[in-house]
Motif scaffolding. Sequence first.
Motif, PDB file in Angstrom:
ATOM      1  N   LEU A   1       0.838  -1.201   0.000  1.00  8.79           N
ATOM      2  CA  LEU A   1       0.000   0.000   0.000  1.00  8.79           C
ATOM      3  C   LEU A   1       0.876   1.255   0.000  1.00  8.79           C
ATOM      4  N   GLY A   2       1.946   1.199   0.810  1.00 11.11           N
ATOM      5  CA  GLY A   2       2.886   2.326   0.846  1.00 11.11           C
ATOM      6  C   GLY A   2       3.502   2.562  -0.517  1.00 11.11           C
ATOM      7  N   ASN A   3       3.905   1.472  -1.179  1.00 12.24           N
ATOM      8  CA  ASN A   3       4.455   1.597  -2.532  1.00 12.24           C
ATOM      9  C   ASN A   3       3.444   2.239  -3.467  1.00 12.24           C
ATOM     10  N   SER A   4       2.217   1.733  -3.424  1.00  9.83           N
ATOM     11  CA  SER A   4       1.168   2.230  -4.327  1.00  9.83           C
ATOM     12  C   SER A   4       0.964   3.726  -4.150  1.00  9.83           C
ATOM     13  N   LEU A   5       0.848   4.162  -2.880  1.00  8.56           N
ATOM     14  CA  LEU A   5       0.603   5.581  -2.620  1.00  8.56           C
ATOM     15  C   LEU A   5       1.792   6.427  -3.064  1.00  8.56           C
ATOM     16  N   THR A   6       3.001   5.938  -2.811  1.00 11.32           N
ATOM     17  CA  THR A   6       4.195   6.681  -3.231  1.00 11.32           C
ATOM     18  C   THR A   6       4.227   6.828  -4.746  1.00 11.32           C
ATOM     19  N   ILE A   7       3.999   5.681  -5.415  1.00  9.72           N
ATOM     20  CA  ILE A   7       4.008   5.696  -6.885  1.00  9.72           C
ATOM     21  C   ILE A   7       2.939   6.654  -7.408  1.00  9.72           C
ATOM     22  N   ALA A   8       1.733   6.562  -6.823  1.00  5.50           N
ATOM     23  CA  ALA A   8       0.626   7.400  -7.293  1.00  5.50           C
ATOM     24  C   ALA A   8       0.950   8.878  -7.109  1.00  5.50           C
ATOM     25  N   LEU A   9       1.503   9.215  -5.961  1.00  6.23           N
ATOM     26  CA  LEU A   9       1.799  10.612  -5.657  1.00  6.23           C
ATOM     27  C   LEU A   9       2.855  11.170  -6.618  1.00  6.23           C
ATOM     28  N   ILE A  10       3.969  10.432  -6.741  1.00  4.07           N
ATOM     29  CA  ILE A  10       5.056  10.938  -7.593  1.00  4.07           C
ATOM     30  C   ILE A  10       4.620  10.988  -9.056  1.00  4.07           C
ATOM     31  N   SER A  11       3.973   9.908  -9.512  1.00  5.62           N
ATOM     32  CA  SER A  11       3.601   9.893 -10.935  1.00  5.62           C
ATOM     33  C   SER A  11       2.545  10.955 -11.226  1.00  5.62           C
ATOM     34  N   THR A  12       1.662  11.248 -10.258  1.00  6.82           N
ATOM     35  CA  THR A  12       0.663  12.300 -10.467  1.00  6.82           C
ATOM     36  C   THR A  12       1.339  13.658 -10.628  1.00  6.82           C
ATOM     37  N   LEU A  13       2.274  13.947  -9.711  1.00  2.75           N
ATOM     38  CA  LEU A  13       2.951  15.250  -9.779  1.00  2.75           C
ATOM     39  C   LEU A  13       3.709  15.395 -11.092  1.00  2.75           C
ATOM     40  N   MET A  14       4.435  14.323 -11.463  1.00  2.00           N
ATOM     41  CA  MET A  14       5.241  14.403 -12.685  1.00  2.00           C
ATOM     42  C   MET A  14       4.346  14.527 -13.914  1.00  2.00           C
ATOM     43  N   SER A  15       3.261  13.722 -13.951  1.00  4.38           N
ATOM     44  CA  SER A  15       2.429  13.789 -15.155  1.00  4.38           C
ATOM     45  C   SER A  15       1.652  15.101 -15.211  1.00  4.38           C
TER      46      SER A  15
ATOM     47  N   ALA B   1      -8.818  18.069 -12.348  1.00  4.07           N
ATOM     48  CA  ALA B   1      -9.423  16.875 -12.946  1.00  4.07           C
ATOM     49  C   ALA B   1      -8.338  15.922 -13.429  1.00  4.07           C
ATOM     50  N   GLY B   2      -7.307  16.466 -14.055  1.00  7.54           N
ATOM     51  CA  GLY B   2      -6.220  15.637 -14.560  1.00  7.54           C
ATOM     52  C   GLY B   2      -5.483  14.941 -13.438  1.00  7.54           C
ATOM     53  N   ALA B   3      -5.224  15.662 -12.341  1.00  9.11           N
ATOM     54  CA  ALA B   3      -4.512  15.076 -11.211  1.00  9.11           C
ATOM     55  C   ALA B   3      -5.325  13.948 -10.602  1.00  9.11           C
ATOM     56  N   LEU B   4      -6.634  14.190 -10.488  1.00  8.65           N
ATOM     57  CA  LEU B   4      -7.504  13.165  -9.909  1.00  8.65           C
ATOM     58  C   LEU B   4      -7.457  11.896 -10.753  1.00  8.65           C
ATOM     59  N   LEU B   5      -7.543  12.080 -12.051  1.00  9.90           N
ATOM     60  CA  LEU B   5      -7.532  10.932 -12.955  1.00  9.90           C
ATOM     61  C   LEU B   5      -6.189  10.210 -12.881  1.00  9.90           C
ATOM     62  N   ALA B   6      -5.102  10.976 -12.924  1.00 14.24           N
ATOM     63  CA  ALA B   6      -3.770  10.378 -12.886  1.00 14.24           C
ATOM     64  C   ALA B   6      -3.576   9.603 -11.588  1.00 14.24           C
ATOM     65  N   PHE B   7      -4.044  10.177 -10.483  1.00 13.70           N
ATOM     66  CA  PHE B   7      -3.861   9.531  -9.184  1.00 13.70           C
ATOM     67  C   PHE B   7      -4.610   8.207  -9.115  1.00 13.70           C
ATOM     68  N   THR B   8      -5.880   8.215  -9.502  1.00 15.87           N
ATOM     69  CA  THR B   8      -6.664   6.982  -9.399  1.00 15.87           C
ATOM     70  C   THR B   8      -6.201   5.946 -10.420  1.00 15.87           C
ATOM     71  N   LEU B   9      -5.819   6.407 -11.624  1.00 16.41           N
ATOM     72  CA  LEU B   9      -5.312   5.458 -12.624  1.00 16.41           C
ATOM     73  C   LEU B   9      -4.076   4.741 -12.098  1.00 16.41           C
ATOM     74  N   SER B  10      -3.196   5.511 -11.464  1.00 21.11           N
ATOM     75  CA  SER B  10      -1.960   4.931 -10.954  1.00 21.11           C
ATOM     76  C   SER B  10      -2.248   3.998  -9.785  1.00 21.11           C
ATOM     77  N   LEU B  11      -3.131   4.447  -8.908  1.00 20.81           N
ATOM     78  CA  LEU B  11      -3.393   3.686  -7.685  1.00 20.81           C
ATOM     79  C   LEU B  11      -3.958   2.309  -7.995  1.00 20.81           C
ATOM     80  N   ASP B  12      -4.827   2.202  -8.991  1.00 16.32           N
ATOM     81  CA  ASP B  12      -5.462   0.898  -9.213  1.00 16.32           C
ATOM     82  C   ASP B  12      -4.949   0.203 -10.470  1.00 16.32           C
ATOM     83  N   ASP B  13      -3.842   0.699 -11.045  1.00 15.85           N
ATOM     84  CA  ASP B  13      -3.351   0.019 -12.237  1.00 15.85           C
ATOM     85  C   ASP B  13      -2.781  -1.342 -11.866  1.00 15.85           C
TER      86      ASP B  13
END
Lengths: 363, 286
Positions: B71-85, B205-217
């Motif tokens: 879960l920690g990995n997922s949240l970290t990945i989601a956060l960083i990838s959201t900011l970068m994207s 809207a984009g951040a929300l989408l990026a975050f959820t896409l990453s979290l459940d990919d």
Amino acid sequence: MSARPIIALEGVTKRFGPTLAAHEVSLSVDEGEFFALLGPSGCGKTTLLRLLAGFEHPDAGRILIDGQDMSGVPPNKRPVNMVFQSYAVFPHMSVAENVAFGLKVDRVPAPERRRRVEEALALVKLEDLGARRPHQLSGGQKQRVALARALVKRPRVLLLDEPLSALDAKLREAMRGELAQLQRTVGVTFLFVTHDQEEALAMATRCAVMNEGSLEQVAAPRDLYERPASRFVADFIGQVNLFAGRLTRAADGGLSFVSPEISALIRVAAREAVGEGPAWMAVRPEEIDLAIGRAPVGATAGGVRLGGTVARISFLGSHSALEVLVGVRSLRVLRANRAGEGPGVGDEVWLSWRPEAAWILYR
Amino acid sequence: MTRRSTPGALDYLARAPLRLWLLATAVFLYAPLLTLILFSFNDSRRNIIWRGFTLKYYRLALTDSDLVAALGNSLTIALISTLMSLVLGALTALALWRFRFPGKTALEGALALPIVVPEICMGVAMLVFFSKVVPWPTEAPWPFNLGAIIISHISFSFSFVAVIVRARLQSFDPDLEAAARDLGAGTGRVFTSVLAPHMAPGLIAGALLAFTLSLDDFVITFFTSGPDTTTFPVKVYSMVRFSVSPEVNAASTLLMGLTVAVAAVAVWLGGARATSVALAGEGHGP
């Protein structure tokens, strides 16, 4: 000390691809004038405004504002401000924030900024609406915000792009007087663009008429109307009856205008030094006197007397606009209405005008 | 005898068959989710019979160090990838909106590619890329060992951000920029005080989408994750392969709650904006 023009255009030319938006335009505007750039849509008047604001750059020629050459000076460094046709009020800022924007950019200290914003809002009668958001404002109020936002910067020239075109008819009428009043109060030179000749005549101290990128005439409103320099100006400012023909010198030395369109020899008052050659004669509809019945035989002082029949009548309240058929030509006549009298369609009438009411045009 | 008048447009929901249809749709959509939530509280090892309420499996899930790490990995990945994207997507959108340059059409097409390419292909492509072309050091200290997954996630979610922000920019009135310039603002000032506020709803809207896409990919992550870099969905999958334990139910419920919370915050944040923008009679919020 001679008055230096606040704006001077020297042979300014601007092309957009194949279209010539400005063709060797030279113009000077004096300090404190309420100057109108008038012309049909697409004549290049807005381009001229954008050239002054710095959003476009001339292909040739020079633009001087307050004596300074503006070439290479970006819009944010020019001593002019603009009121956009769309008003362009920042939607995410309150009214006061909109007005304060330009002062903030200039790092005006907060107490002075507040004072000047209040002054500007009072000037446009929006003192109570400073906290409002743009979406809570009417079109007229948005325009006032745009005016205050530009005037608060104390520009040397205020540029207005079609300032009244987005307002409804009644408000437009009221705003005309108010804009003129505002200009007198602040004393800033106003340069506004409009396609509405009535608006230009009512507000401006001087007008420039533009056509296809060139200046046709620059004059005070009354002179534009009474002494147009070209057929384009005569037709664009108000309505006019134009006759194509020739000027010929009569035996007594006076000038006569002969037109195949109306079978009459018309004596012309020699108001200007004019010679023989192809020309056009112009008469305003309201200058034509109309009498019911057959034209009396015999010459009158001016020699203008045309018989015709009424083809159409448009009732306009205080006036009626008539179309009178003279031979094959139809003339427009504006006639003041009096209760219980006036010609009907099909009536035989005769037309006349004073010699000084008609003028001769060479282009 | 009175005849019922014909219903108005909104009255149709009042008619029994349509209400039934609505109900069926709701059941179809939400029954599985409700079952999952319900059985995460079931005091039984097996998922079939209700044996009473318990929070035991939440405790178990939260003390499972592998699951918590995932879960920690997922949240970290989601956060960083959201900011970068968000940064990459916004810049791409601005470039496409503002400039004309050679290859613009190609770039616009390429932008849609990660959205339409099947995930499995992206996954395989990433696998090949990170094993053969640029081998990612999986022994690197956390969170650098997550780099491969983060890059894969950015590669698909920045497209979504770019497309959304681009659409938002389409409704920008160029006069606003001209007005700001006219009032003395330089390029930076124009961006921060006029352009960025306009882009904000698109960015949210984009951040929300990026975050959820990453979290459940799952698919792409499955191909790029190593033994020490499991994400939450991949971990849940490996647990389910043995049996659907209530522990998985509890973990999934937690993830669902988290996603809904993030979405709610974004809608609330963007909603206030979108309402004011909509009232101003321009553009579209998220």
